[in-house]
Design an enzyme around this catalytic site. Structure first.
Site, PDB file in Angstrom:
ATOM      1  CG  HIS A   1      -6.289  -8.617   0.799  1.00 54.76           C
ATOM      2  ND1 HIS A   1      -6.369  -9.045  -0.515  1.00 54.76           N
ATOM      3  CD2 HIS A   1      -6.110  -7.269   0.739  1.00 54.76           C
ATOM      4  CE1 HIS A   1      -6.239  -8.013  -1.326  1.00 54.76           C
ATOM      5  NE2 HIS A   1      -6.085  -6.929  -0.595  1.00 54.76           N
TER       6      HIS A   1
ATOM      7  NE  ARG B   1      -3.639  -2.237   2.681  1.00 57.24           N
ATOM      8  CZ  ARG B   1      -3.383  -3.383   3.273  1.00 57.24           C
ATOM      9  NH1 ARG B   1      -2.202  -3.584   3.851  1.00 57.24           N
ATOM     10  NH2 ARG B   1      -4.291  -4.347   3.310  1.00 57.24           N
TER      11      ARG B   1
ATOM     12  CE1 TYR C   1      -6.469  -6.630  -7.132  1.00 57.15           C
ATOM     13  CE2 TYR C   1      -6.540  -7.913  -5.116  1.00 57.15           C
ATOM     14  CZ  TYR C   1      -6.362  -6.707  -5.762  1.00 57.15           C
ATOM     15  OH  TYR C   1      -6.083  -5.588  -5.048  1.00 57.15           O
TER      16      TYR C   1
ATOM     17  CG  HIS D   1      -4.792   0.672  -3.875  1.00 58.71           C
ATOM     18  ND1 HIS D   1      -4.085   0.741  -2.685  1.00 58.71           N
ATOM     19  CD2 HIS D   1      -5.700  -0.322  -3.698  1.00 58.71           C
ATOM     20  CE1 HIS D   1      -4.556  -0.160  -1.837  1.00 58.71           C
ATOM     21  NE2 HIS D   1      -5.531  -0.820  -2.425  1.00 58.71           N
TER      22      HIS D   1
ATOM     23  CE  LYS E   1      -7.803  -1.407   5.369  1.00 61.66           C
ATOM     24  NZ  LYS E   1      -8.436  -1.412   4.028  1.00 61.66           N
TER      25      LYS E   1
ATOM     26  NE  ARG F   1      -3.224  -3.599  -1.645  1.00 60.73           N
ATOM     27  CZ  ARG F   1      -2.704  -4.337  -0.666  1.00 60.73           C
ATOM     28  NH1 ARG F   1      -1.405  -4.393  -0.525  1.00 60.73           N
ATOM     29  NH2 ARG F   1      -3.476  -5.015   0.152  1.00 60.73           N
TER      30      ARG F   1
END
Length: 316
Positions: A262, A136, A271, A236, A161, A239
């Site tokens: 994640h 990120r 994805y 992003h 995160k 990413r």
């Protein structure tokens, strides 16, 4: 609670307070369920400065903030009734990632910075790291010179995160750019800042201060324009490109989930929908029905049906 979370919660409550002022409601305790529904309707019709309706995610963020606020007030006895308790669940819309770059677009973006300038070389190193490891933007900005392990080809993410730490692999190309940047470029930027408060941060501005996500976004917008890429391309996007290319190359979706950090596998599985042609190829190669050596589909044998068809009883 993370600083950015506090910022968004404060922003959400300030937004609701302004709406209360417009409706001449002067006390949080006087809010009813009908008021909450009217506020939710107001959010659904609110437009951004560009004239577009606010996204569903943004609306939900403001409503989640309000629900948490009144839930806390009710638990602490500050309000007798929680006006948000009867609200239906706020569901996050499922959509494909935006601004996913092709390999050719990524190449154009990576080649946009001017490597003859110190800040251009720094930006190329940052972009290479973003594309190589799927980090990120904020995680890249918070890296220190101690977080890169050149020998093991790993980068350490501290308090990412969700306040989670993780180790992420880094490609050889990105490591080479970072190595040259640390040895030849970073000292130039560091020498400008006499107070040295950014001594340990890996990526520095031209003035020797720590790089922040705002600057990273501005640089991305500049190079995006130079490379002729769509306006929705952001940091992003690299990413996204990293994740899709890894899955396209045969990576296990759980490995990609761990690398991206994640919390839920469903976030990573989005994805897989970006590469439908590759999924069709994988299906042909791996599906049990497709791996049969001989595909023998018998004809439909029914004497009465065949006789009726010959007499013209069945027509398309």
């Amino acid at each position: 609670m993370a600083a950015c979370t506090l910022h968004w919660k404060r922003t959400g409550l300030q937004f609701f307070a302004r709406w209360m002022g417009q409706k001449e409601i002067d006390d949080w305790r006087n809010i009813t369920f009908d008021d909450i529904r009217r506020y939710q309707h107001h959010l659904s019709r609110r437009k951004t400065p560009s004239g577009l309706l606010s996204s569903k995610n943004y609306q939900n963020m403001l409503m989640w903030t309000l629900k948490d606020f009144y839930k806390t007030l009710h638990q602490r006895g500050k309000v007798l009734i929680d006006p948000c308790s009867k609200l239906p669940p706020l569901r996050k819309p499922k959509r494909l990632p935006r601004g996913v770059l092709t390999a050719e677009q990524v190449t154009r973006l990576l080649q946009a910075p001017d490597l003859k300038r110190s800040w251009g070389f720094r930006d190329r190193a940052m972009f290479e790291l973003l594309y190589s490891s799927g980090l990120r933007g904020k995680e890249v900005c918070l890296l220190t010179i101690y977080d890169i392990d050149f020998e093991k080809r790993l980068v350490r993410i501290v308090q990412g995160k969700g306040r989670k730490d993780r180790l992420v692999p880094v490609g050889r190309t990105a490591l080479k750019y970072i190595d040259v940047y640390m040895k030849k470029v970073r000292p130039i930027h560091l020498a400008v800042n006499r107070r040295k408060e950014a001594l340990t941060f890996l990526f520095l501005t031209r003035f020797g201060t720590a790089f922040i996500t705002k600057y990273l976004g501005e640089q991305m917008a500049l190079y995006r324009k130079q490379a002729g890429l769509p306006f929705n391309v952001t940091t992003h996007s690299l990413r996204h490109a990293c994740a899709t290319e890894m899955l396209r190359g045969g990576a296990n979706v759980r490995h990609v989930q761990e690398m991206l950090g994640h919390a839920h596998l469903s976030t990573t599985q989005v994805y897989t929908h970006v590469i439908p042609h590759d999924l069709k190829k994988v299906h042909i190669e791996t599906a049990p029905s497709e791996r049969r050596r001989v595909i023998d589909v018998p004809t439909f044998q029914n004497k009465r049906w065949n006789d009726d068809r010959n007499r013209g009883f069945y027509r398309h």
